[in-house]
Write an enzyme that holds these catalytic residues in place. Structure first.
Site, short mmCIF file in Angstrom:
data_model
loop_
_atom_site.label_atom_id
_atom_site.label_comp_id
_atom_site.label_asym_id
_atom_site.label_seq_id
_atom_site.Cartn_x
_atom_site.Cartn_y
_atom_site.Cartn_z
N SER A 46 0.46 -2.37 1.62
CA SER A 46 0.70 -2.24 3.05
C SER A 46 0.50 -0.78 3.43
O SER A 46 0.99 0.12 2.73
CB SER A 46 2.11 -2.69 3.42
OG SER A 46 2.33 -2.60 4.82
N GLU A 47 -0.21 -0.53 4.55
CA GLU A 47 -0.61 0.84 4.84
C GLU A 47 0.55 1.77 5.19
O GLU A 47 0.37 2.99 5.26
CB GLU A 47 -1.68 0.89 5.94
CG GLU A 47 -1.24 0.37 7.29
CD GLU A 47 -1.84 -0.99 7.59
OE1 GLU A 47 -2.16 -1.23 8.75
OE2 GLU A 47 -1.95 -1.81 6.65
N ASN A 48 1.75 1.23 5.42
CA ASN A 48 2.88 2.12 5.66
C ASN A 48 3.44 2.71 4.36
O ASN A 48 4.36 3.51 4.39
CB ASN A 48 3.97 1.43 6.47
CG ASN A 48 4.49 0.18 5.80
OD1 ASN A 48 3.73 -0.60 5.23
ND2 ASN A 48 5.79 -0.05 5.87
N GLY A 49 2.85 2.33 3.20
CA GLY A 49 3.23 2.97 1.96
C GLY A 49 3.92 2.09 0.95
O GLY A 49 4.95 2.46 0.39
N SER A 88 -1.02 6.36 1.17
CA SER A 88 -1.51 5.00 1.38
C SER A 88 -2.92 5.00 1.96
O SER A 88 -3.80 4.27 1.51
CB SER A 88 -0.56 4.24 2.31
OG SER A 88 -0.98 2.90 2.47
#
Length: 218
Positions: A46-49, A88
């Site tokens: 997930s791109e939020n990390g 990320s």
């Protein structure tokens, strides 16, 4: 009958292969986490990390500090890791994501995708969509085949602001599974009870139909 959101996600999960790093976009794609086939190991990103997401939590498992990019609570699997969004996006832009699964408002017959903005409506921003479509090795779209007014979302040309050009490889809608080719949308599978004629009527872009089209198995 048309596929519901969970059935769309379950069908897309069949495209996930052992060893893949997979990014799940907001909306229907997040449901894919619930249907990863047994016996294969994949790492959901997930791109939020986050790396190593599991299925959605039960009420007893909910941890408000663990969320995906859509701000939904998630579970983590053994070996998962948490890090900042800069790292990320370094992973995304470095082309270390094998498969990205996104929602879309429109897809053109060439594989262009529009999924971030409707002119005149307030949006929070593009988020990671442009980075994902520019960098992923494979992009699958989960979407509804038509809008509420019955108009097609699979078009000759996108009418909304473009997120990425000629990047979508495959589409799973409530009516069909389609592959994007240089000539148009190739129909691979149809939802149970949905005819080829119904899919053709719901598709503005060129639809390629070759031989008998099997039903989706979910």
């Amino acid at each position: 009958m048309a596929l519901d959101k969970n059935q769309i996600a379950k069908r897309i999960s069949q495209e996930v292969k052992n060893g893949m790093y997979v990014n799940l976009g907001i909306g229907i794609p997040t449901l894919v986490a619930n249907y990863i086939p047994h016996g294969i190991e994949v790492v959901l990103q997930s791109e939020n990390g986050l790396l190593g997401m599991g299925p959605f939590p039960t009420e007893e498992q909910v941890d408000a500090d663990l969320i995906n990019a859509g701000k939904q609570t998630i579970t983590t699997l053994p070996g998962s890791s948490l890090f900042n969004s800069a790292e990320s996006f370094g992973m995304i832009r470095g082309e270390h994501v094998d498969l990205t699964i996104l929602g879309a408002m429109e897809v053109s017959e060439r594989g262009d995708i529009a999924n971030w903005k409707i002119p005149g409506k307030m949006v929070k921003g593009m988020g990671g969509a442009m980075d994902l479509v520019a960098s992923a090795k494979n992009i699958i779209v989960a979407m509804q085949h038509t809008a509420r007014d019955g108009s097609s979302k699979l078009l000759k040309e996108c009418t909304l602001p473009i997120t990425g050009l000629q990047c979508v490889k495959k589409i799973v809608t409530d009516l069909a599974v389609l592959e994007v080719t240089g000539e148009g949308f190739r129909l691979l599978e149809r939802a149970p009870g949905v005819s080829v004629a119904q899919i053709q009527q719901a598709t503005e872009g060129r639809l390629i139909v070759e031989g008998d089209i099997p039903e989706v198995q979910v």
